[in-house]
Structure formats: structure tokens, C-alpha cells
Design an enzyme around this catalytic site. Structure first.
Site, PDB file in Angstrom:
ATOM      1  N   GLU A 143       0.833  -1.221   0.000  1.00 21.76           N
ATOM      2  CA  GLU A 143       0.000   0.000   0.000  1.00 21.76           C
ATOM      3  C   GLU A 143       0.861   1.262   0.000  1.00 21.76           C
ATOM      4  O   GLU A 143       0.787   2.092   0.913  1.00 21.76           O
ATOM      5  CB  GLU A 143      -0.953  -0.013   1.209  1.00 21.76           C
ATOM      6  CG  GLU A 143      -1.925  -1.173   1.189  1.00 21.76           C
ATOM      7  CD  GLU A 143      -2.869  -1.190   2.398  1.00 21.76           C
ATOM      8  OE1 GLU A 143      -2.572  -0.511   3.394  1.00 21.76           O
ATOM      9  OE2 GLU A 143      -3.900  -1.873   2.331  1.00 21.76           O
ATOM     10  N   GLU A 304      -6.121  -8.262  -1.420  1.00 25.78           N
ATOM     11  CA  GLU A 304      -6.721  -8.369  -0.086  1.00 25.78           C
ATOM     12  C   GLU A 304      -8.227  -8.182  -0.233  1.00 25.78           C
ATOM     13  O   GLU A 304      -8.712  -7.066  -0.360  1.00 25.78           O
ATOM     14  CB  GLU A 304      -6.139  -7.312   0.873  1.00 25.78           C
ATOM     15  CG  GLU A 304      -4.631  -7.452   1.061  1.00 25.78           C
ATOM     16  CD  GLU A 304      -4.035  -6.436   2.027  1.00 25.78           C
ATOM     17  OE1 GLU A 304      -4.806  -5.817   2.798  1.00 25.78           O
ATOM     18  OE2 GLU A 304      -2.807  -6.265   2.020  1.00 25.78           O
TER      19      GLU A 304
END
Ligand SMILES: [Zn+2]
Length: 669
Positions: A143, A304
Site C-alpha cells: 500500500e 486483499e
């Protein structure tokens, strides 16, 4: 080709548990595991002393069950010993405070010292796993941009920013001109005088602020490239990806994707913080997925996918029975070719001990495990059919990080938000069951019947020409309020709005009104529909048509009965202009009008509220996904041309009964 996976942290569990986990994964249909992305301290407990044996062991255990591995580079979590040795790599936040060790991304991405640590660990990992056939790919970092707020304002970043500006502008005179630094005596005589945007008594120059955002984005892209170059050199033949975060705004995701084989995305519908809705609206989830597909204009991975309640200090609600399955289907419907669930088992310690996995803390398989196992079981046999299929969208929306950043610098209205404004258009298309491609302004417009280009605030002559040509050659172009206000360095252009595109939309904007402490409403009126008045929001352009035809009118105050929405036949095409943030009923009428004008057909004429209907388009047939986002059962009138591929049988020949959160996939020839 792998279709389903989990995120796994073997370092959190005793070795004796690994074979049990691997077996249960295989039994659930898991084919790939992502791991390693936060385990720097375990891989390199002291500088240059590497220990990959534990990771080799975990990979071998997974391999025995036929499970492949994607490894994450662990550069989101530099260990304590690095910070002890080089405290200068700690980031300086936008209030001027040093952010300390203890969370993640306590680092400065411009720091050469930090980059050298990154080079060493990434090279060591890549070399070590080069010959391991079970390692099929890499995820860079985790991220990128997350946890960095407005990124780092330390001396290293200040230097890098000045260097970036020098490359962009060449001379200090050119920068002064481009930024308008004559204002408030901000004229610089050298690049060394230029500040980073730490707090000042008032506000920084908007041009500096926009360039700072561009610089921060470029820095992240460069930080990733450093890793990708090493991975390609030391460990060739593996795919390289990164896990994106939807509408995250710190990085230009189009730029970040340049060096990746495909992008991945983290999809979390459930939120656990007060400033966000407890459950993201399904149309927002759909829009995010469409943007993810649009980033490289091809299918992607979910790295995810929500596997349980999320949470840190506070928790989201737990997913209702059927929701994990529903959200998996939604991701696939919008272009995910591989879905990896976060995480395998709920962790016992650390910040994310309430970020729930498929398995609870106890490790005993329960409701979530069985729901995901069932989901994978029904999808795995058909995933090949969807692979590489797009959505066959005839409508595109232009998404621009540059425009978003410009509005973050100056939102005009306290409540104005770029994404919220885009969502007014997207939501109307979603409810009309029309697929949408989210594209960049650099992409090809010509293959779309309709291009909606909201908030083209910063304008270049090239972009102007592209928009003009699209309409001239027969496209149906939608432009909006605040088009053509500024140039690319964020200074106002001295023309009557919307500038050179005035003849394309057939109007001029002679004034505007920020709806702060004043109200306005709009009424729609075309051949097919009269609706409203309903309050519009935030901003009104006051429009003087030249050749444009009004479609909606303001209904209050001194500009009552003047146009709020218009259309203009321009050469072979049509150009629409919306001068305000439209309320839902008027937006619905507007979108229906545009789609009818362009001959765009919906996938289905009507579906109950809360039921999403979308598709993936194969070479011979469409795969229609019917997704009931409601917590209640609904009935759908079922087109005769559809055949059920996955899901329940029809109760009658033309009615499909959908239980709460139920999903049906159909084939449509
Ligand atoms: Zn820094």
C-alpha cells in the site's frame, strides 16, 4: 494461472501449525499465498545477516499442498535496528513533527540511506528465491503512500523537491512565472529558497501545493521502480504487482502501474472508523473496481479481499452470511481474475489483532471458512471463462489524479470532494445497469459512445483538442462545472469560461455562485421527462447559451429559470454541459437522456433497488452477474435470453428469487 488465494503470516504461528493451515487452505481451494511483506526484522535480524530459512520452510510446506507463493518486499516496515542506526530516515510530517518507530512506514522514501537499506534487502530476497519455482511473483512494498499522510517534509525531501522543480521548470524565472510568485512577494531568486509546504501563517501558493502533490506521487513511483529494477535483474521471469487502495489519492495510480505487470487492489467494504460509512455503498465499491480495471485497462488481482471484520482499535461489523461471497463475485464481475483473501487467520497480537481473517483467533474453521470454501468451489470451475474479459463498456468516465489534487488544494466549497462529485455520475449509470470504464485523460476516447469528463479544471491545449475532436467525430461528450478554469501549473486562465471549448458546448459562463449559505434547486425538462425541482449542491455556473439547448433550469434566486444543464450538437457529435452538482432524480434524467441520445443499451431494463447487474464480455457470450446487495430477499424479472451458470433455478420461468446477499451468474448470448 491461479484464481484464489490468501494472505498468510507464517511468522505469527508455530511451525507445527503450518501443515495444518496448508492442508485447510488446499481443501478450501486456495492456490496461492501472499506473504513476507512485513517481516523484514525476521529476514534480516542485523545488517547483512539474512535468515530466509523460515520462509523457505513455509514455502515448502505450502508447496506440498500444491500452493504457490507471491512474496512481498518488506519495505513498509524497516526494523528497529535500522532506525537506531539511522534515525535521520524517520519522516517529518506536515506539522513539522518527526514520526517515530512503532507503526509502519516510519521512513523517508527520498533518503539515500533508507534506499540503500531497501536495495540490500530486496536484492538479498530476490537472489535467494531466484531458483525457487514455487515463488511465482512479487508484490512491491505494501500500500505505497499509506501511513505517510502528506508524505515526508524532511531536509532530504526538500532537496529532492527542489531538484524535481528544477527539472520541471529549468530556470527559477520560469518557475516564478508559472507559479505567479509576484503575489505576496514570493519571488524566488534560487531554487534553494523554495519551501516544502510546512505550516505558514496563512496558506501556501496553490501552484506550489499542486506541484508538491505531483512530486510526492513521483517519489513513490520512483521508490517502487528502484525495487522493480532489482527484482527484474535478480529474479527474472516472475510477475510483479503492487496492492492498490481504490480511491487512495497520494499516488497517481496510472503512473505507479507503468512498471507493473498487472495491478492488485485491496477491497474492504466494511469500515471501522467514525469518518467513514460502516459499509461502503455497493456503487462506490463498483466504481473503485472499475477504476482498478481502468488503471492498466485490463483485469487485475484482488490482493486483499475482505475475509472477516476489519479493525484496529475499533471494529467494523462482522460480514453478514453471504456478504463475503457477494463481494467476491462483485470483484470478479468488475475484472478481478484472481482473488486473494485477507487474511488466513486472525492474528493474536499487534495493531491488527482485530483485523479478522477467514479463521478466527482459535484457528478453528467456522462460518467464514465454509462460506469462502463454498464460494471458491462454485467459481473455480468457471474462472477460466472470465479470464482477460473486460466489461464491454460503451461509456467511459475520465478519472484524473491531477484534477483531484487541484480540488484538494482549493475545494471551492467546504463540502466539495472530487470523488463525491464523480460518484453522482457513476451512481446514476450504475442504477441504469450500464457498465462504465474509468479511464485516464491519456487513454483513447474514440471507442466509447459516451465520455463523461467531470471537472476538467486544469486544462492544456492538447486536452482541449482531444475533447473537441471526440465530440466532432461523433462522440457524446459530457463536460461539467469548472471546466477550463486553470492551466497545468494551477493558475487561472484569463478567458470567459469554459474557454476555447465554448463553441463545443455552445455556451458561455458569465458568472458563478458557490452555494455557501445560499440555496438553489434544478428542474429537468426534456421530451421524455419532467422532474424536480430538487436542491443542487455546492456550486452553480450561470450559463448563457449561444447554440446550446437547455435541458434543466435553476428554480430560485436571481438566476431562476436560467439553464443548469444543456446540450449542443457539435459537428457529428453532441456536447453536454452540467453547471452544478446535480441531485439524484435530475441526474437520473440527465444520464437517461445522454444514453438514449448515444444509443447505449443497459444490460437489463430494470432491477429492484440494491440489485447490481453487471457483466464480463467474452468473445462469444456475456457473463451477467446479478448481485443482491440488500439484506432482504427480492424478486427479479428475468430476461428470457439469460441462462443460469451459477446460482439458483428460476421459481417461475421469468422470475428469479434472490435471498439476502445472494448472487446469480448467467450466460447471455
Ligand atoms: Zn523525507
Amino acid at each position: 494461472m491461479v484464481s484464489f488465494g490468501v494472505d498468510y503470516y507464517p511468522e505469527h504461528w508455530p511451525r507445527g501449525r503450518w501443515p495444518i493451515d496448508a492442508r485447510m487452505m488446499r481443501e478450501a481451494g486456495i492456490e496461492v499465498v501472499r506473504m513476507g511483506e512485513f517481516s523484514w526484522a525476521k529476514m534480516e535480524p542485523a545488517e547483512g545477516e539474512f535468515d530466509f530459512a523460515w520462509l523457505d520452510g513455509a514455502i515448502a510446506v505450502l508447496s506440498k499442498e500444491g500452493i504457490k507463493v507471491v512474496l512481498g518486499t518488506p519495505t513498509a516496515t524497516p526494523p528497529a535496528w535500522i532506525i537506531e542506526r539511522n534515525p535521520e530516515i524517520l519522516p517529518l510530517d506536515d506539522s513539522g513533527m518527526v514520526r517515530g518507530f512503532g507503526g509502519r512506514h516510519h521512513d523517508c522514501q527520498s533518503s539515500e540511506t533508507y534506499r540503500n537499506h531497501v536495495r540490500r534487502i530486496v536484492r538479498a530476497m530476490a537472489r535467494h528465491f531466484r531458483d525457487n519455482p514455487d515463488v511465482i511473483g512479487w508484490q512491491t512494498d505494501n500500500e505505497l503512500g499509506n501511513s505517510h499522510r502528506n508524505l515526508c517534509m524532511c531536509d532530504s525531501c526538500k532537496k529532492a523537491f527542489r531538484h524535481w522543480l528544477k527539472r520541471r521548470y529549468g530556470t527559477i524565472e520560469a518557475l516564478n512565472e508559472a507559479w505567479g510568485t509576484v503575489f505576496w512577494s514570493q519571488t524566488y531568486s534560487t531554487f534553494e529558497q523554495i519551501p516544502v509546504p510546512l505550516p505558514t501563517p496563512n496558506s501556501h501558493n496553490p501552484s506550489l501545493l499542486l506541484d508538491w502533490k505531483r512530486f510526492c506521487s513521483d517519489l513513490i513511483v520512483d521508490f517502487q521502480k528502484l525495487q522493480i529494477d532489482i527484482l527484474k535483474e535478480e529474479c527474472p521471469g516472475r510477475v510483479i504487482t503492487h496492492n492498490y487502495m481504490g480511491f487512495f489519492d497520494k499516488t497517481n495510480y496510472f503512473d505507479l502501474a507503468r512498471d507493473l505487470d498487472f495491478i492488485s487492489h485491496n477491497q474492504y467494504p466494511l469500515h471501522f472508523r467514525k469518518d467513514r460509512l460502516p459499509v461502503a455503498p455497493p456503487e462506490r465499491l463498483a466504481a473503485i473496481l472499475d477504476l482498478m480495471r481502468g488503471i492498466k485497462r485490463k483485469p487485475f488481482w484482488i490482493m486483499e479481499q475482505q475475509g472477516g471484520a476489519s479493525g484496529w482499535e475499533t471494529l467494523s461489523s462482522t460480514p453478514r452470511p453471504g456478504q463475503l461471497r457477494l463481494w467476491t463475485y462483485q470483484s470478479i464481475a468488475h475484472g478481478a481474475d484472481t482473488v486473494v483473501y485477507f487474511r488466513w487467520r486472525t492474528c493474536l497480537y499487534g495493531t491488527e489483532q482485530y483485523w479478522h481473517g477467514i479463521l478466527p483467533h482459535s484457528g478453528e474453521p467456522g462460518r467464514r471458512y465454509h462460506e469462502i470454501k463454498k464460494t471458491i468451489g462454485e467459481l473455480a470451475p468457471v474462472m477460466e471463462r472470465f479470464r482477460d474479459c473486460g466489461q464491454g463498456a460503451e461509456v467511459a468516465m475520465v478519472f484524473s489524479y491531477e484534477q483531484e489534487w487541484a480540488f484538494q488544494v482549493q475545494p471551492h466549497h467546504f463540502d466539495f470532494d472530487y470523488i463525491t462529485h464523480l460518484m453522482t455520475y457513476y451512481a446514476a449509470l450504475y442504477r441504469t445497469h450500464v457498465p462504465v470504464d474509468m479511464i485516464s485523460d491519456a487513454d483513447d476516447f474514440s471507442k466509447y459512445k459516451v465520455v463523461i469528463a467531470p471537472l476538467m479544471f486544469l486544462m492544456t491545449p492538447e486536452l482541449e483538442t482531444k475533447l473537441r475532436n471526440y465530440a466532432a467525430r461523433g462522440g457524446h461528450l459530457v463536460l461539467t462545472m469548472r471546466t477550463g478554469v486553470k492551466n497545468w501549473t494551477n493558475i487561472v486562465v484569463p478567458h470567459t469560461l469554459p474557454g476555447p471549448l465554448a463553441d463545443v458546448v455552445g455556451l458561455k459562463i458569465h458568472d458563478y455562485d458557490c452555494l455557501w449559505g445560499v440555496s438553489q434547486a434544478v428542474r429537468w425538462q426534456d421530451e421524455r421527462c419532467v422532474t424536480g425541482p430538487e436542491p443542487c449542491a455546492k456550486w452553480c455556473d450561470l450559463i448563457t447559451p449561444s447554440s446550446a439547448r437547455p435541458l434543466a433550469y435553476y428554480t430560485m434566486d436571481y438566476y431562476k429559470d436560467t439553464p443548469a444543464v444543456t446540450e449542443n450538437a457539435y459537428e457529428k457529435g453532441m456536447a453536454y454541459y452540467a453547471g452544478t452538482e446535480l441531485p439524484p432524480t435530475v441526474m437520473k434524467a440527465f444520464i437517461s437522456h445522454v444514453l438514449a441520445g448515444a444509443g447505449v443499451e443497459p444490460i437489463i431494463e430494470a432491477a429492484p433497488e440494491g440489485v447490481e447487474v453487471t457483466r464480463r464480455r467474452g468473445t462469444k457470450e456475456d457473463y451477467v452477474f446479478v448481485l443482491n446487495h440488500n439484506g432482504t430477499a427480492v424478486d427479479l424479472v428475468f430476461p428470457a435470453r439469460w441462462q443460469v451458470l451459477i446460482g439458483r433455478e428460476l421459481v417461475r420461468t421469468d422470475v428469479l428469487h434472490l435471498e439476502p446477499y445472494e448472487v446469480v451468474v448467467c450466460i447471455s448470448e
